[in-house]
Structures are given as C-alpha cells and as structure tokens.
Write a protein that holds these residues in place. Structure first.
Motif, PDB file in Angstrom:
ATOM      1  N   VAL A 152      -5.541  -0.933  -3.439  1.00 21.84           N
ATOM      2  CA  VAL A 152      -5.381  -1.214  -4.869  1.00 21.84           C
ATOM      3  C   VAL A 152      -6.689  -0.905  -5.591  1.00 21.84           C
ATOM      4  O   VAL A 152      -6.696  -0.275  -6.656  1.00 21.84           O
ATOM      5  CB  VAL A 152      -4.979  -2.688  -5.095  1.00 21.84           C
ATOM      6  N   TYR A 153      -7.799  -1.339  -4.983  1.00 24.25           N
ATOM      7  CA  TYR A 153      -9.126  -1.036  -5.542  1.00 24.25           C
ATOM      8  C   TYR A 153      -9.369   0.475  -5.562  1.00 24.25           C
ATOM      9  O   TYR A 153      -9.873   1.025  -6.554  1.00 24.25           O
ATOM     10  CB  TYR A 153     -10.203  -1.732  -4.716  1.00 24.25           C
ATOM     11  N   GLN A 154      -9.029   1.134  -4.451  1.00 23.23           N
ATOM     12  CA  GLN A 154      -9.226   2.588  -4.370  1.00 23.23           C
ATOM     13  C   GLN A 154      -8.395   3.307  -5.420  1.00 23.23           C
ATOM     14  O   GLN A 154      -8.864   4.266  -6.045  1.00 23.23           O
ATOM     15  CB  GLN A 154      -8.823   3.071  -2.964  1.00 23.23           C
ATOM     16  N   TRP A 155      -7.161   2.853  -5.617  1.00 25.39           N
ATOM     17  CA  TRP A 155      -6.296   3.477  -6.624  1.00 25.39           C
ATOM     18  C   TRP A 155      -6.889   3.304  -8.019  1.00 25.39           C
ATOM     19  O   TRP A 155      -6.946   4.259  -8.793  1.00 25.39           O
ATOM     20  CB  TRP A 155      -4.899   2.854  -6.572  1.00 25.39           C
ATOM     21  N   HIS A 156      -7.335   2.086  -8.348  1.00 21.33           N
ATOM     22  CA  HIS A 156      -7.914   1.823  -9.670  1.00 21.33           C
ATOM     23  C   HIS A 156      -9.170   2.671  -9.884  1.00 21.33           C
ATOM     24  O   HIS A 156      -9.348   3.274 -10.955  1.00 21.33           O
ATOM     25  CB  HIS A 156      -8.257   0.337  -9.800  1.00 21.33           C
ATOM     26  N   TYR A 157     -10.006   2.737  -8.867  1.00 19.51           N
ATOM     27  CA  TYR A 157     -11.255   3.512  -8.954  1.00 19.51           C
ATOM     28  C   TYR A 157     -10.932   4.995  -9.144  1.00 19.51           C
ATOM     29  O   TYR A 157     -11.553   5.679  -9.977  1.00 19.51           O
ATOM     30  CB  TYR A 157     -12.059   3.296  -7.673  1.00 19.51           C
ATOM     31  N   GLY A 205     -16.819   0.268  -2.156  1.00 18.14           N
ATOM     32  CA  GLY A 205     -16.078  -0.992  -2.190  1.00 18.14           C
ATOM     33  C   GLY A 205     -14.853  -0.963  -1.300  1.00 18.14           C
ATOM     34  O   GLY A 205     -14.456  -1.979  -0.717  1.00 18.14           O
ATOM     35  N   PHE A 206     -14.239   0.207  -1.166  1.00 21.00           N
ATOM     36  CA  PHE A 206     -13.064   0.369  -0.299  1.00 21.00           C
ATOM     37  C   PHE A 206     -13.422   0.016   1.141  1.00 21.00           C
ATOM     38  O   PHE A 206     -12.671  -0.678   1.834  1.00 21.00           O
ATOM     39  CB  PHE A 206     -12.579   1.817  -0.384  1.00 21.00           C
ATOM     40  N   ILE A 253     -14.245  -3.861   1.596  1.00 21.79           N
ATOM     41  CA  ILE A 253     -13.005  -4.640   1.662  1.00 21.79           C
ATOM     42  C   ILE A 253     -12.296  -4.378   2.986  1.00 21.79           C
ATOM     43  O   ILE A 253     -11.730  -5.293   3.600  1.00 21.79           O
ATOM     44  CB  ILE A 253     -12.092  -4.300   0.473  1.00 21.79           C
ATOM     45  N   LEU A 258      -5.610  -4.781  -0.379  1.00 25.57           N
ATOM     46  CA  LEU A 258      -6.243  -4.705  -1.698  1.00 25.57           C
ATOM     47  C   LEU A 258      -7.280  -3.592  -1.766  1.00 25.57           C
ATOM     48  O   LEU A 258      -7.616  -3.118  -2.849  1.00 25.57           O
ATOM     49  CB  LEU A 258      -6.893  -6.043  -2.054  1.00 25.57           C
ATOM     50  N   ARG A 259      -7.762  -3.152  -0.606  1.00 23.89           N
ATOM     51  CA  ARG A 259      -8.707  -2.033  -0.611  1.00 23.89           C
ATOM     52  C   ARG A 259      -8.056  -0.796  -1.220  1.00 23.89           C
ATOM     53  O   ARG A 259      -8.720  -0.020  -1.906  1.00 23.89           O
ATOM     54  CB  ARG A 259      -9.177  -1.733   0.817  1.00 23.89           C
ATOM     55  N   SER A 274       0.795  -1.236   0.000  1.00 25.53           N
ATOM     56  CA  SER A 274       0.000   0.000   0.000  1.00 25.53           C
ATOM     57  C   SER A 274       0.827   1.286   0.000  1.00 25.53           C
ATOM     58  O   SER A 274       0.296   2.361  -0.287  1.00 25.53           O
ATOM     59  CB  SER A 274      -0.931   0.010   1.217  1.00 25.53           C
TER      60      SER A 274
END
Length: 219
Positions: free
Chosen positions: A143-148, A160-161, A164, A140-141, A70
């Motif tokens: 990673v998801y936040q970065w992609h979003y 979703g952040f 997770i 991974l939250r 992270s």
C-alpha cells in the motif's frame, strides 16, 4: 486434500516470492541501486494466487487476508509498467476477478467461514491477532509502495517498503514458528537478508547522491 499437496502448493507460492526477491536483489546489486523489475511483479501475482489457495486449505485467515489486500497492487504495478496490457483480455478479466470470486464464496458460506477461520481451534485468538497483525503490516508495504509510486507515476520500491517488509516478515516468522508452519518460516526467512541489503543499497545510493551535491562546481 492431503497435507503433502497442501504444503506443495504453499512451498511453490513461497518459492515464487523468494525468487522475486532474489532476482530483484541480484539486478539491484548489478545496477548498484534498488530496481523494480517487471518479473518482480509477475512472480508476486502468481505467488499470491497460490498462497491464497494454501491459506484456504490450511484454514489460515491471516494468510488469506494478506493476499487479498496486495493482489490488485501487483496488477497496478504491472499496468503502469506496460506489462498488464500485453496479457490477452480474457486472461486479464479472469485474473482480476479471482479475489472477487473468492470473496463471494466466503460470503456465501457465512457462519461456516467464521467457524473455520476465526474460530479455528488450532489458532488461539491472541495468536490469530498476532499473525493477522504481521500479515497486515507486511501487506501495508505494498500500500505504501503504491502510494509512493502513484505520486511519481512510476513503479518504485522505496526504502520505506523494505523497512516495513523487514518488520512484517519478522512477525510472520515468529507466527510461523508458533504454528509449526514450515511454509511461512522458510518463505519469510529467505527475504530477511534481501530486505536488509536493499535498505543498505538505498542508504549507499543516498550517501552517494549527497556527496555529489556537496562537491564544488567547477567553472
């Protein structure tokens, strides 16, 4: 290093993580929507550095793994919010190089690293896998936040952040209880309520938005 100093570093790290959640929560409650404030990412980066040090002193591979994943996402969020550029160049280089230096130290130790972390007698293999899974999910939250956020060119904390976060945090609390680790138990337990509340704020905001869309337009 004595256990007193080791736990002091760990509690300070978790204190910063808890502070980021509480500040974000309070600011979001006032705005009645989920916010992604600058201070959230500043405290995240500072806490990550300290928690990595704590994981190293405690010979706890899952903790170290979670922070390495992270770390640069925190920097990315600070950069897109215009905060990272305000830090003096030497400090930016030093902070950005920390994980690389840590990996080089780990690689140089080789067998000693495997013996200390992966074959740690205090952490059975199944517990190690369980704790690592919790840290990976929890990380991974981001990673998801970065992609979003990357797709929207803005720093956002989507629902979703928080979902997770809630899942990973619950696993880490269980891992901390089994390992009798007060740092993990206290640090993760504080965030559980905030994660649930942010999910509720997202749902309220979404419901309000749908209600506005369904209103008949006046001509």
């Amino acid at each position: 290093m004595s256990n007193w100093w080791m736990f002091a570093v760990g509690f300070l790290a978790q204190g910063l993580f808890s502070a980021r959640i509480l500040i974000q929560w309070i600011m979001s409650e006032r705005a009645r929507r989920v916010l992604s404030p600058d201070v959230f990412w500043i405290l995240s980066l500072a806490g990550s550095i300290l928690l990595y040090i704590y994981g190293w002193m405690r010979d706890d591979f899952p903790i170290i793994l979670g922070q390495l994943i992270s770390y640069y996402i925190y920097i990315w969020n600070l950069n897109i919010k215009g905060v990272w550029q305000k830090v003096c160049r030497p400090a930016r280089i030093g902070i950005a190089a920390l994980p690389v230096a840590a990996l080089m130290m780990t690689a140089s130790e080789g067998t000693a690293f495997v013996s200390r972390f992966l074959h740690n007698g205090d952490v059975p293999p199944l517990l190690l896998l369980f704790g690592s899974a919790g840290q990976i999910i929890f990380t991974l939250r981001f990673v998801y936040q970065w992609h979003y956020s990357y797709r929207r060119h803005a720093s956002v904390l989507p629902v979703g952040f928080w979902i997770i976060s809630l899942t990973g945090s619950a696993i880490i609390v269980i891992y901390g209880i089994v390992r009798s680790d007060p740092v993990l138990i206290l640090g993760q337990s504080v965030g559980l309520v905030a994660y649930i509340r942010n999910i509720m704020l997202h749902q309220k905001s979404r419901a309000a938005g749908l209600k506005r869309c369904k209103r008949p337009h006046k001509h």
